[in-house]
Design a protein around this motif. Structure first.
Motif, PDB file in Angstrom:
ATOM      1  N   GLY A 243      35.357  36.023 139.330  1.00  0.00           N
ATOM      2  CA  GLY A 243      36.192  34.956 139.903  1.00  0.00           C
ATOM      3  C   GLY A 243      35.483  34.247 141.033  1.00  0.00           C
ATOM      4  N   THR A 244      35.843  32.971 141.194  1.00  0.00           N
ATOM      5  CA  THR A 244      35.215  32.122 142.216  1.00  0.00           C
ATOM      6  C   THR A 244      35.976  32.235 143.527  1.00  0.00           C
ATOM      7  OG1 THR A 244      34.383  30.578 140.570  1.00  0.00           O
ATOM      8  CG2 THR A 244      34.728  29.692 142.780  1.00  0.00           C
ATOM      9  N   ILE A 245      35.288  32.567 144.606  1.00  0.00           N
ATOM     10  CA  ILE A 245      35.936  32.633 145.914  1.00  0.00           C
ATOM     11  C   ILE A 245      35.097  31.841 146.935  1.00  0.00           C
ATOM     12  CG2 ILE A 245      37.021  34.844 145.382  1.00  0.00           C
ATOM     13  CD1 ILE A 245      35.042  36.235 147.207  1.00  0.00           C
TER      14      ILE A 245
ATOM     15  N   GLU B 261      45.821  42.395 151.801  1.00  0.00           N
ATOM     16  CA  GLU B 261      46.064  41.286 152.732  1.00  0.00           C
ATOM     17  C   GLU B 261      44.920  40.271 152.721  1.00  0.00           C
ATOM     18  OE1 GLU B 261      48.866  40.660 154.217  1.00  0.00           O
ATOM     19  OE2 GLU B 261      49.706  42.483 153.354  1.00  0.00           O
ATOM     20  N   ALA B 262      43.739  40.723 152.304  1.00  0.00           N
ATOM     21  CA  ALA B 262      42.559  39.840 152.320  1.00  0.00           C
ATOM     22  C   ALA B 262      42.183  39.400 150.912  1.00  0.00           C
ATOM     23  CB  ALA B 262      41.382  40.579 152.959  1.00  0.00           C
ATOM     24  N   ARG B 263      43.034  39.674 149.924  1.00  0.00           N
ATOM     25  CA  ARG B 263      42.637  39.311 148.548  1.00  0.00           C
ATOM     26  C   ARG B 263      42.550  37.794 148.432  1.00  0.00           C
ATOM     27  NH1 ARG B 263      47.976  39.559 148.668  1.00  0.00           N
ATOM     28  NH2 ARG B 263      49.315  38.827 146.977  1.00  0.00           N
ATOM     29  N   PRO B 264      41.589  37.314 147.646  1.00  0.00           N
ATOM     30  CA  PRO B 264      41.381  35.868 147.546  1.00  0.00           C
ATOM     31  C   PRO B 264      42.508  35.165 146.793  1.00  0.00           C
ATOM     32  CG  PRO B 264      39.470  37.097 146.746  1.00  0.00           C
ATOM     33  CD  PRO B 264      40.571  38.078 146.910  1.00  0.00           C
ATOM     34  N   LEU B 265      42.470  33.856 146.848  1.00  0.00           N
ATOM     35  CA  LEU B 265      43.543  33.067 146.233  1.00  0.00           C
ATOM     36  C   LEU B 265      43.626  33.308 144.728  1.00  0.00           C
ATOM     37  CD1 LEU B 265      45.625  30.826 147.231  1.00  0.00           C
ATOM     38  CD2 LEU B 265      44.207  29.307 145.881  1.00  0.00           C
ATOM     39  N   ILE B 266      42.491  33.520 144.084  1.00  0.00           N
ATOM     40  CA  ILE B 266      42.544  33.709 142.630  1.00  0.00           C
ATOM     41  C   ILE B 266      43.406  34.924 142.289  1.00  0.00           C
ATOM     42  CG2 ILE B 266      40.360  35.027 142.500  1.00  0.00           C
ATOM     43  CD1 ILE B 266      39.922  33.543 139.787  1.00  0.00           C
TER      44      ILE B 266
ATOM     45  N   ALA C  57      49.603  35.413 130.524  1.00  0.00           N
ATOM     46  CA  ALA C  57      49.055  35.290 131.880  1.00  0.00           C
ATOM     47  C   ALA C  57      48.729  33.827 132.181  1.00  0.00           C
ATOM     48  CB  ALA C  57      47.798  36.132 131.994  1.00  0.00           C
ATOM     49  N   ARG C  58      48.874  33.470 133.433  1.00  0.00           N
ATOM     50  CA  ARG C  58      48.543  32.095 133.824  1.00  0.00           C
ATOM     51  C   ARG C  58      48.149  32.057 135.299  1.00  0.00           C
ATOM     52  NH1 ARG C  58      53.815  32.939 134.015  1.00  0.00           N
ATOM     53  NH2 ARG C  58      54.883  32.324 135.935  1.00  0.00           N
ATOM     54  N   LEU C  59      47.394  31.016 135.638  1.00  0.00           N
ATOM     55  CA  LEU C  59      47.053  30.778 137.047  1.00  0.00           C
ATOM     56  C   LEU C  59      48.019  29.737 137.589  1.00  0.00           C
ATOM     57  CD1 LEU C  59      43.161  30.536 137.159  1.00  0.00           C
ATOM     58  CD2 LEU C  59      44.573  31.991 138.596  1.00  0.00           C
TER      59      LEU C  59
END
Ligand code: SF4
Ligand code: SF4
Length: 266
Positions: free
Chosen positions: A116-118, A161-166, A190-192
């Motif tokens: 995943g892109t962060i 708490e620090a997980r990325p937006l993805i 599943a969906r974003l």
């Protein structure tokens, strides 16, 4: 050299130089091109990013700091957060009806090497949350492709708490479909959330507006988590996880195509 060539050269030099005020930065965002992103999505991100700049400037934030927040992804994440809050206020919470629950972690089995892109700010936060856990068993003890941030026994995210937006944007109405997806069998469900697409577009616009000196980078989620859990320092983790510049554009285009296809089906 002709006068027209000199004018073109001067315009190109002005575009490369850092913007010296918020109005100049907002103007660059309005002029920035975002090929490959559907125009409706690009416009949504453009308006939100320009509003981010203008609102920060109105609060007295110096332009260099605003540019820094655009470059490290805080601007894109803020925009996505606001969009999601607004959707929830309209009764359109993207997590509504989802089967997601603590310990259900098929979505943390990450495809490919990347995971995943962060953004730079997300990479920094993820590394800081995981660094104290270096050397402990990680998600890969449960599944070889699981995110190293995962606890292998409880299957809870140890950087919640620090997980990325993805990670915050991914929902599914069907955990069995997620399990099938993790096994490489495509299954619907599943969906974003749409806010994730705005975030990718806003980060792309930040790159276009800040130019090459802006250093708007992206990183591979899996590599940041792996490096942190294996005890590597933040700089080494960033170096291992740093994407080629084309990765953000590719991700943006992929998401834009998926968004258009989903609208076509709807
Ligand atoms: S996205 Fe799928 S695997 Fe992840 S928590 Fe939700 S239902 Fe479970
Ligand atoms: S950071 Fe946490 S939520 Fe995101 S993939 Fe890794 S374990 Fe899952």
């Amino acid at each position: 050299m002709s006068r027209a060539d000199r004018r073109r050269q001067a315009a190109a030099a002005a575009a490369r130089a850092p913007a010296t005020d918020a109005a100049g930065l907002a103007a660059r965002i309005r002029a920035a091109k975002l090929p490959g992103t559907p125009p409706e999505l690009a416009e949504r991100a453009r308006k939100a990013l320009a509003a981010f700049v203008e609102s920060a400037a109105a609060r007295g934030v110096p332009v260099a700091e605003i540019a820094r927040h655009m470059a490290d992804g805080r601007a894109a994440a803020t925009i996505a957060h606001v969009e999601r809050e607004q959707a929830t206020a309209r009764g359109q919470d993207p997590a509504k009806g989802a089967a997601c629950a603590a310990g259900c972690a098929f979505c943390c089995i990450l495809p490919g090497q990347d995971g995943g892109t962060i953004t730079a700010h997300e990479a920094e936060r993820l590394h800081a949350a995981l660094a104290p856990l270096a050397g402990q068993p990680d998600g890969r003890a449960w599944h070889p492709n699981a995110c190293p941030a995962l606890d292998p026994d409880s299957r809870m995210c140890r950087a919640y708490e620090a997980r990325p937006l993805i990670c915050r944007s991914y929902h599914s109405a069907d955990a069995a479909a997620c399990e099938a997806n993790a096994a490489g069998e495509p299954a619907p469900g599943a969906r974003l959330a749409g806010a994730h697409l705005t975030y990718l577009a806003a980060h792309g616009l930040a790159r276009a507006a800040l130019g090459p000196r802006g250093r708007v980078e992206t990183f591979a989620l899996r590599e940041v988590a792996r490096a942190a859990i294996e005890g590597q320092d933040a700089e080494t983790a960033r170096a291992a996880a740093r994407h080629a510049p084309s990765a953000l554009d590719a991700e943006r285009r992929r998401s834009g195509r998926a968004w258009k296809a989903a609208r076509g089906r709807g």
